[in-house]
Design an enzyme around this catalytic site. Structure first.
Site: not given
Ligand code: BES
Ligand code: ZN
Ligand code: ZN
Length: 467
Positions: A316, A242
């Site tokens: 997921r 991230k």
């Molecule tokens: N834990 C995150 C989602 C999230 C983002 C929760 C902000 C709470 C606040 C999740 O694991 C994630 O990073 N999802 C990605 C998915 C994408 C790579 C398809 C996202 O939301 O960017």
């Molecule tokens: Zn994630």
């Protein structure tokens, strides 16, 4: 906090600040410090359930701001005509939940000030409070104590919350209840073939755990409700790391797991006549030497392979094994809860969680349960037409949508991925993307940080399955 009862506000002993809820828009303590006005800026006749929850919370936050420790408060359900449909017990429960949730502060890591924390120690509820209403207050306190305990877990920084710590927290949460706890480690998961959880867990020095909680409050042969909660104790994104400030708050990526732990604890403490199973795959999503790579293919417990296209869509992947594990209980319903996508925030902002289900005719019922519980949810479709999103190229199911841009329909793509595993269940499946409700909004009179969603929804859902 203590909640006690007396017949009239005039009977409140010395030392109690008398609070008055008014239609004005003032919130102020009298100069003598004996009366606290809590103006709601609205006619009582217009106050709906949602408003009322906020009003109850604002009474407590106003008291806290004015350093009031003991509060006497006249409360009359009849003053709010729109709350007529609530039973006295429901009314009491709603009030107590709101009081306790508003009183919570995340101060574990703060030095206690000389004058102590500014929390309310006692509320003396004044008026004709029936036995039923009093029972409601008791219940509401119990519910909110579990919600707040869930917030404690979610608020714990990632450095202090590993998969093992989460499992220990489950043990502590279930102490004194009839829930049995089993924690599977790496060896056991290897034996079972839980390659999805193991694959995501490989990048961290702290090994993944699979937390299993079993509560049998009904006959053993009664099919249980199985709750599956995402327990990512910290989400760096993995090798798809991230960037910017997106990693901040990712210690709360186990909020779904924490909610499941405390929903099971609550079912047991309320002695619900239901069978409830809680499953929490717990991992830390790190970019260590063993980390899963984009393009890696994991063999899940279901036998299906998962093509990891993005290591940041880890939730997921671990939930897939959780959902498959649920199958062994022959459940009547499976609910998964996860801070799954940032896309859910794009879709609905921060007021409601998104949900999807395989039984579309139940959407309305689910929304009503959500509304009553205070954990608001809004539906998204889980239609067959979205299946191209989960068509794998080199494996069975990709963890990123392969239908056009992976940015399109991000919440739905997450749900459709899980649906592939839920298909094997042959029962009601509900997927809750609670990322929008991970932290408090400034206008909801709750401390900054975790809100403990959707513990109250899960409780109401389990109860709806009992009747
Ligand atoms: N834990 C995150 C989602 C999230 C983002 C929760 C902000 C709470 C606040 C999740 O694991 C994630 O990073 N999802 C990605 C998915 C994408 C790579 C398809 C996202 O939301 O960017
Ligand atoms: Zn994630
Ligand atoms: Zn995540």
């Amino acid at each position: 906090m203590k909640i006690n009862f007396t017949s009239a506000i005039e009977k409140a002993p010395k030392g109690y600040v008398r609070a008055h809820v008014t239609e004005s828009s003032f919130k102020r303590l009298s100069t003598e410090g004996e009366e606290l006005e809590v103006g709601i800026g609205k006619k009582f006749a217009e106050v709906c359930r949602r408003n009322f929850i906020l009003i109850c919370r604002s009474i407590i936050t106003t008291a806290k701001q004015n350093k009031v420790k003991k509060l006497a408060l006249a409360l009359d359900q009849a003053a709010f005509p729109k709350l007529n449909d609530l039973t006295a017990t429901e009314f009491g429960s709603l009030v107590a939940e709101a009081f306790e949730m508003a009183n919570y502060e995340h101060n574990t890591y703060k030095t206690k000030p000389k004058e102590g924390w500014s929390m309310v120690e006692e509320v003396l509820v004044c008026g004709e409070i029936s036995k039923e209403a009093q029972a409601g207050f008791k219940r509401g306190q119990l519910v909110a104590q579990e919600v707040n305990a869930c917030r404690v877990l979610a608020n714990t920084p990632g450095g202090d919350m590993t998969p093992r710590t989460l499992a220990q927290a489950a043990k502590k949460a279930l102490q004194g209840t009839k829930v049995t706890l089993k924690v599977l480690g790496v060896k056991e998961m290897e034996k079972l073939g839980m390659g999805a959880i193991l694959g995501i867990g490989k990048g961290s020095k702290d090994e993944p755990q699979f937390i299993v909680m079993e509560y049998f409050g009904a006959a053993k042969n009664e099919r249980p409700v199985v709750l599956v909660g995402k327990g990512v104790t910290f989400d760096t994104g993995g090798l798809n790391i991230k960037t910017g400030d997106h990693m901040y708050e990712m210690h709360m990526d186990m909020s779904g797991g924490a909610a499941v732990i405390h929903a099971v604890a609550l079912a047991a403490k309320l002695k619900l006549k239901a069978n409830v199973i809680g499953l929490v795959p717990a991992v830390e999503n790190m970019a260590g030497a063993g980390a899963v790579r984009p393009g890696d293919i994991l063999k899940s417990l279901s036998g299906k392979t998962i093509e990891v296209l993005n290591t940041d869509a880890e939730g997921r992947v671990i939930l897939a094994d959780g959902i498959t594990y649920a199958k062994r209980y022959k459940p009547k319903a499976v609910v998964d809860v996860a801070t799954l996508t940032g896309a859910s925030l794009v879709a609905v902002g921060t007021v409601a969680s998104c949900f999807m289900t395989n039984e579309e005719q139940k959407i309305n019922d689910l929304m009503i349960i959500a509304e009553k519980s205070g954990d608001y949810m809004w539906p998204l479709p889980a239609w067959e037409e979205y299946e191209p999103m989960v068509k794998g190229t080199f494996g069975d199911i990709p963890n990123l949508s392969t239908d056009g841009s992976s940015r399109d329909g991000g919440v739905i793509a997450g749900g459709m991925f899980l649906r592939e595993f839920a298909k094997e269940l042959e029962c009601l499946w509900v997927h809750i993307d609670m990322a929008p409700r991970m932290t408090a909004r400034p206008d909801e009179y709750l401390a900054k940080g975790a809100v403990g969603a959707p513990v109250r929804f899960l409780l109401h859902f389990i109860e709806s399955e009992v009747k």
